[in-house]
Design an enzyme around this catalytic site. Structure first.
Site, short mmCIF file in Angstrom:
data_model
loop_
_atom_site.label_atom_id
_atom_site.label_comp_id
_atom_site.label_asym_id
_atom_site.label_seq_id
_atom_site.Cartn_x
_atom_site.Cartn_y
_atom_site.Cartn_z
N ASP A 8 0.80 -1.25 0.00
CA ASP A 8 0.00 0.00 0.00
C ASP A 8 0.82 1.29 0.00
O ASP A 8 0.47 2.25 0.71
CB ASP A 8 -0.95 0.00 1.20
CG ASP A 8 -1.93 -1.18 1.18
OD1 ASP A 8 -1.89 -1.97 0.23
OD2 ASP A 8 -2.72 -1.31 2.14
N LYS A 31 -6.69 -4.87 -2.82
CA LYS A 31 -7.23 -5.58 -1.66
C LYS A 31 -8.29 -4.72 -0.97
O LYS A 31 -8.06 -3.53 -0.73
CB LYS A 31 -6.10 -5.96 -0.69
CG LYS A 31 -5.32 -4.79 -0.11
CD LYS A 31 -4.10 -5.32 0.60
CE LYS A 31 -3.44 -4.42 1.58
NZ LYS A 31 -4.20 -3.50 2.37
N VAL A 69 3.34 0.39 4.13
CA VAL A 69 2.63 1.13 5.18
C VAL A 69 1.21 0.58 5.35
O VAL A 69 0.65 0.02 4.42
CB VAL A 69 2.56 2.63 4.82
CG1 VAL A 69 3.94 3.23 4.78
CG2 VAL A 69 1.83 2.90 3.50
N THR A 70 0.65 0.81 6.55
CA THR A 70 1.35 1.24 7.75
C THR A 70 1.75 0.00 8.54
O THR A 70 1.09 -1.04 8.44
CB THR A 70 0.48 2.17 8.64
OG1 THR A 70 -0.68 1.46 9.08
CG2 THR A 70 0.05 3.41 7.89
N CYS A 77 -1.88 -2.43 7.83
CA CYS A 77 -1.90 -3.36 6.69
C CYS A 77 -0.66 -4.25 6.60
O CYS A 77 -0.75 -5.38 6.12
CB CYS A 77 -2.13 -2.58 5.40
SG CYS A 77 -3.80 -1.90 5.33
N GLN A 116 8.86 -13.99 20.94
CA GLN A 116 8.42 -15.38 21.13
C GLN A 116 9.00 -16.29 20.04
O GLN A 116 8.31 -17.15 19.49
CB GLN A 116 6.89 -15.47 21.13
CG GLN A 116 6.22 -14.57 22.17
CD GLN A 116 4.72 -14.75 22.18
OE1 GLN A 116 4.22 -15.82 22.52
NE2 GLN A 116 4.01 -13.71 21.79
#
Ligand code: TIU
Length: 230
Positions: free
Chosen positions: A33, A138, A166-167, A171, A211
């Site tokens: 984007d 999208k 971005v961002t 997204c 993680q």
């Protein structure tokens, strides 16, 4: 690490939480984007009350990576957040959210906000797609929701994705999570992504590689570029 990649030879990028290995032939660069609607005044991002000037800082780094990736012959995917002109793919839950000065579909200085084909909906000139590159429109935040992206990547035997755009926490992060759930290994280039909220960018990078890489990997573009032909 950092030996020039060939299409079939795995290379390794210094990354967090540990090195990210990929093979050029099975990896796509996914640029999320990078549209005027988010980066320039008068678009969707500004209509939501954001300071859009923060986002353009990453354009030079994105250009460098895109140029190097093209030189290497890698698959490039560009996404655009874009709705049909009749807004049939824009649910009220999205259009009515917040108190924007202009809503999706309203006419702004760059045409209708977040609508396909409008001037503001185009990818910025510096990163414009070349013929043959994949362009995904999208309707949602994630690049996989309501699109043919997964099918397209499967047809190309792509298993690894390198993300820019971005961002970061909207997204880009959504697309990385969708990608992870579909079995892709994803790397986020930290100097090639930006948010309207610096603290959200920092937090997203941390939660991506926490993680043991619960969402994916993070690295600087410098470390990726070192693995590509000069
Ligand atoms: N508002 C915001 O931060 N982002 C979006 O609405 N879309 C994308 O991130 N592309």
């Amino acid at each position: 690490m950092n030996s020039p990649s060939s299409r079939s030879q795995p290379v390794t990028v210094v990354a967090q939480p540990f090195d990210f290995s990929f093979d050029l032939a099975s990896t796509a660069l996914v640029i999320i984007d990078m549209q005027r609607d988010f980066i320039e005044p008068g678009g969707f991002g500004e209509s939501l009350g954001n300071d859009v000037s923060l986002l353009s800082a990453i354009v030079p780094a994105c250009r460098n990576v895109l140029a190097a990736w093209r030189r290497a012959g890698g698959v490039v995917v560009h996404t655009r957040e874009a709705h049909e002109a009749d807004l049939s793919d824009c649910p009220p839950a999205k259009r009515d959210r917040g108190k924007p000065s202009l809503r999706i579909g309203d006419v702004g200085p760059m045409g209708r906000i977040l609508v396909k084909g409008e001037p503001g909906n185009q990818i910025i000139a510096e990163l414009a797609p070349l013929p043959g590159e994949i362009v995904i429109d999208k309707p949602g935040k994630g690049a996989f929701y309501g699109t043919a992206l997964h099918t397209t990547l499967q047809q190309l035997n792509i298993s690894h994705l390198i993300f820019m755009g971005v961002t970061t926490e909207v997204c880009v992060q959504t697309s990385m999570r969708e990608a992870n759930d579909r079995g892709y290994d994803g790397l986020l280039l930290v100097d090639c992504t930006e948010s309207y909220f610096p603290q959200f960018k920092t937090a997203t990078i941390a939660m991506t590689h926490a993680q043991g890489g619960i969402v994916g990997w993070t690295a600087t573009s410098e470390h990726l570029l070192g693995t590509l032909p000069a």
